[in-house]
Design a protein around this motif. Structure first.
Motif, short mmCIF file in Angstrom:
data_model
loop_
_atom_site.label_atom_id
_atom_site.label_comp_id
_atom_site.label_asym_id
_atom_site.label_seq_id
_atom_site.Cartn_x
_atom_site.Cartn_y
_atom_site.Cartn_z
N ARG A 4 -6.10 7.13 -2.81
CA ARG A 4 -6.35 7.04 -1.38
C ARG A 4 -6.82 8.39 -0.82
O ARG A 4 -7.77 8.47 -0.04
CB ARG A 4 -5.02 6.64 -0.72
CG ARG A 4 -5.06 6.20 0.68
CD ARG A 4 -3.67 5.70 1.08
NE ARG A 4 -3.34 4.45 0.43
CZ ARG A 4 -3.78 3.25 0.86
NH1 ARG A 4 -4.50 3.17 1.93
NH2 ARG A 4 -3.47 2.17 0.21
N SER A 13 4.65 3.26 1.85
CA SER A 13 5.79 3.15 2.74
C SER A 13 5.71 4.19 3.84
O SER A 13 4.84 5.07 3.81
CB SER A 13 7.08 3.31 1.94
OG SER A 13 7.06 4.53 1.24
N LEU A 31 -1.55 5.11 9.68
CA LEU A 31 -1.49 5.75 8.36
C LEU A 31 -2.34 5.04 7.33
O LEU A 31 -3.00 5.68 6.52
CB LEU A 31 -0.02 5.81 7.91
CG LEU A 31 0.25 6.62 6.63
CD1 LEU A 31 -0.29 8.04 6.75
CD2 LEU A 31 1.74 6.64 6.33
N TYR A 32 -2.34 3.71 7.35
CA TYR A 32 -2.96 2.98 6.24
C TYR A 32 -4.25 2.24 6.60
O TYR A 32 -4.88 1.65 5.74
CB TYR A 32 -1.95 2.01 5.63
CG TYR A 32 -0.83 2.73 4.89
CD1 TYR A 32 -1.09 3.35 3.66
CD2 TYR A 32 0.45 2.83 5.42
CE1 TYR A 32 -0.09 4.03 2.98
CE2 TYR A 32 1.46 3.52 4.74
CZ TYR A 32 1.18 4.11 3.52
OH TYR A 32 2.16 4.79 2.84
N GLU A 60 8.52 -2.26 15.47
CA GLU A 60 7.33 -2.08 16.30
C GLU A 60 6.65 -0.74 16.02
O GLU A 60 5.42 -0.66 15.86
CB GLU A 60 7.76 -2.18 17.78
CG GLU A 60 6.62 -2.24 18.74
CD GLU A 60 7.12 -2.22 20.20
OE1 GLU A 60 8.30 -2.55 20.44
OE2 GLU A 60 6.32 -1.86 21.07
N ALA A 84 5.88 9.90 0.83
CA ALA A 84 6.33 8.56 0.45
C ALA A 84 6.40 8.43 -1.07
O ALA A 84 7.34 7.86 -1.63
CB ALA A 84 5.40 7.49 1.04
N GLY A 127 -2.09 12.37 7.28
CA GLY A 127 -1.93 11.14 6.52
C GLY A 127 -1.70 11.42 5.05
O GLY A 127 -0.83 10.81 4.42
N ASP A 137 11.95 1.60 14.30
CA ASP A 137 12.07 0.15 14.41
C ASP A 137 10.77 -0.51 13.94
O ASP A 137 9.80 0.18 13.63
CB ASP A 137 12.43 -0.27 15.84
CG ASP A 137 11.40 0.21 16.86
OD1 ASP A 137 10.23 0.42 16.48
OD2 ASP A 137 11.76 0.38 18.04
N VAL A 186 0.81 -1.22 0.00
CA VAL A 186 0.00 0.00 0.00
C VAL A 186 0.84 1.27 0.00
O VAL A 186 0.33 2.35 -0.29
CB VAL A 186 -0.97 0.06 1.20
CG1 VAL A 186 -2.04 -1.02 1.06
CG2 VAL A 186 -0.23 -0.07 2.53
N TRP A 206 1.92 -6.16 7.38
CA TRP A 206 3.35 -6.48 7.35
C TRP A 206 4.12 -5.20 7.14
O TRP A 206 3.70 -4.35 6.33
CB TRP A 206 3.71 -7.37 6.15
CG TRP A 206 3.22 -8.77 6.18
CD1 TRP A 206 2.69 -9.46 7.21
CD2 TRP A 206 3.22 -9.66 5.05
NE1 TRP A 206 2.36 -10.73 6.82
CE2 TRP A 206 2.67 -10.88 5.50
CE3 TRP A 206 3.64 -9.55 3.72
CZ2 TRP A 206 2.52 -11.98 4.66
CZ3 TRP A 206 3.50 -10.64 2.89
CH2 TRP A 206 2.95 -11.84 3.36
N LEU A 255 1.77 12.36 4.46
CA LEU A 255 2.70 11.22 4.52
C LEU A 255 2.60 10.34 3.28
O LEU A 255 3.62 9.86 2.78
CB LEU A 255 2.46 10.42 5.80
CG LEU A 255 2.85 11.16 7.08
CD1 LEU A 255 2.45 10.34 8.32
CD2 LEU A 255 4.34 11.45 7.12
N TYR A 256 1.40 10.11 2.76
CA TYR A 256 1.30 9.33 1.51
C TYR A 256 2.12 10.01 0.43
O TYR A 256 2.79 9.36 -0.39
CB TYR A 256 -0.13 9.28 0.94
CG TYR A 256 -1.24 8.74 1.82
CD1 TYR A 256 -1.00 7.78 2.78
CD2 TYR A 256 -2.55 9.19 1.64
CE1 TYR A 256 -2.05 7.30 3.56
CE2 TYR A 256 -3.59 8.71 2.41
CZ TYR A 256 -3.34 7.77 3.37
OH TYR A 256 -4.37 7.30 4.13
N ALA A 267 15.58 2.55 19.58
CA ALA A 267 15.72 1.52 18.54
C ALA A 267 17.17 1.02 18.48
O ALA A 267 17.42 -0.18 18.36
CB ALA A 267 15.29 2.07 17.19
#
Lengths: 94, 351
Positions: free
Chosen positions: B184, A25, A41-42, A32, B115, B108, A30, A23, A52, B111-112, B334
């Protein structure tokens, strides 16, 4: 290295019985956080039941430059399709 | 930090996926000659196909898309501010929940789009730097203030309405990742426009004071909304190339007309007037006629002289700087986790 967090590719399973589909990026520090960010976001409108996230750097891709030589071997094998074969008149369920 | 009002930077306006400059500003890097376009690129465009990130593409196409997508993304995140201004003062819990969801959607959308821009080989961090230093722009519509609650309605109805008219054709943009992001975005925008219409409809049916507030908001947002489509076609140097490349599908004037034709009947349903005495149905053309847009105002706002340019940029830069510790802490955590990581457990069949 980018000043940003690493890039993750996101795949969503929209409902049970379907595969995960790419869909888009996002950046996250990390895995998690990538999952949580991907959720926000998606899937704000119940677009998914499973997510995933994959580090973009871990994806190996075929090159568009080799498109012809890479995929050509399939082009001359029409006998892989059922429509290649002659079926006598009156033969059903074949 | 007040870079927003500098006038010597390259001043290209991106209006939710439109792309134009003020007339006295340097034109954007233009295309190489058509002969420089790789044959594979020309073939895909000729077949109305989609260009994907790793395909060969002319440098001008790549640069145009980076600029347009980045400035579209900037518009989305700056667009959070005028409405965010009213979250704490929304008139009911219902309105507040709706407005928070809408502002979150704008984040959102940004961010789409970042990306999508990154698929062209740029870093989001660099794009944000260019926004913060004034080298890249955002839609001038967000340089107008939200003075009353009715402005939140007018933004949803008119600004998001104009954005939808601009964005729907971008779903078929020749660059795959941009088109997919726009699909989207467009799905989510229709709720934005309806909630704005509903706010105005409620106010228009309310007390005299509420009705006056709604009318005032429409009066202030109508012309800036028409400006969102950019200068007239004759005066829009980037348009022809963008149309040839399949980035842009309709001219500025065609899209503006489409918006007017959709919106005039909606204003009648609201019982609110539009501040243009020249609006009239033209049965010969099959369209509404409308008055001339004053583009000197648009270009002034693009140059940084709009009512809120400095405030929007200062807020954006402050939010980014105030968030630095969060980004650093997440990175540190992280890093620590990956140092402590034991060998990963056997996979349990993710598929």
């Amino acid at each position: 290295m980018s000043r940003d967090w690493p890039l993750w590719e996101v795949f969503v399973r929209s409902r049970r019985g379907l595969s995960h589909v790419h869909v888009g990026s996002l950046h996250a520090p990390d895995a998690e956080m990538a999952l949580r960010n991907a959720r926000d976001l998606y899937t704000r409108r119940q677009e998914g039941v499973s997510l995933w996230v994959v580090p973009a750097s871990a994806i190996a891709a075929s090159s568009p430059d080799e498109k012809d030589s890479f995929f050509d071997p399939a082009a001359d094998k029409v006998y892989r399709h059922p429509t290649f074969y002659d079926v006598p008149e009156g033969v059903d369920h074949l | 930090m007040m870079q927003c009002s500098v006038t010597d930077s390259v001043t290209v306006e991106d209006v939710y996926g439109n792309d134009f400059t003020a007339p006295d500003q340097p034109a954007q890097p233009t295309r190489p000659a058509a002969s420089d376009e790789p044959a594979s690129f020309r073939d895909v465009l000729a077949a109305d196909g989609r260009i994907e990130p790793r395909d060969e593409m002319p440098e001008g196409y790549r640069r145009t898309l980076i600029r347009q997508i980045a400035q579209h993304a900037h518009s989305e995140i700056i667009g959070m501010q005028p409405e965010g201004n009213w979250i704490s003062r929304a008139p009911s819990l219902r309105r507040k929940a709706i407005l928070m969801a809408k502002v979150q959607d704008e984040a959102g959308h940004g961010l789409y789009l970042y990306a999508a821009a990154e698929t062209l080989g740029v870093d989001r961090a660099d794009l944000l730097d260019q926004l913060h230093s004034g080298r890249q722009k955002y839609s001038s519509i967000f340089n107008y203030p939200t003075l009353t609650w009715a402005d939140v309605g007018a933004i949803g109805w008119l600004v998001d309405g104009a954005a939808i008219v601009n964005q729907v054709p971008l779903c078929r943009c020749s660059y795959g990742p941009y088109g997919r992001a726009m699909v989207r975005v467009c799905k989510e925008e229709s709720f934005h426009q309806r909630q704005g219409f509903e706010i105005l409809h409620t106010l228009a049916k309310g007390t005299d004071a509420q009705r006056a507030m709604a009318q005032d908001a429409v009066d202030r947002y109508w012309w800036p909304s028409l400006m969102m489509f950019g200068p007239p076609d004759d005066d829009s140097p980037n348009s022809a190339q963008s149309m040839a490349w399949g980035i842009k599908r309709h001219s500025n004037d065609d899209l503006r007309q489409r918006f007017v034709d959709m919106t005039v009947p909606q204003s009648e349903a609201l019982g609110l007037s539009l501040p243009d005495p020249e609006i009239a149905w033209n049965s010969d053309r099959g369209h509404y006629d409308f008055g001339e847009v004053d583009f000197t105002e648009l270009f002034e706002v693009i140059r940084g002289n709009g009512p809120c340019n400095a405030e929007r940029m200062a807020h954006r830069v402050r939010a980014h700087e105030d968030g630095a510790w969060v980004r650093e802490a997440a990175t540190a955590y992280a890093d620590k986790r990956s140092r402590q990581a034991r060998p990963p457990k056997a996979e349990e069949g993710a598929a």
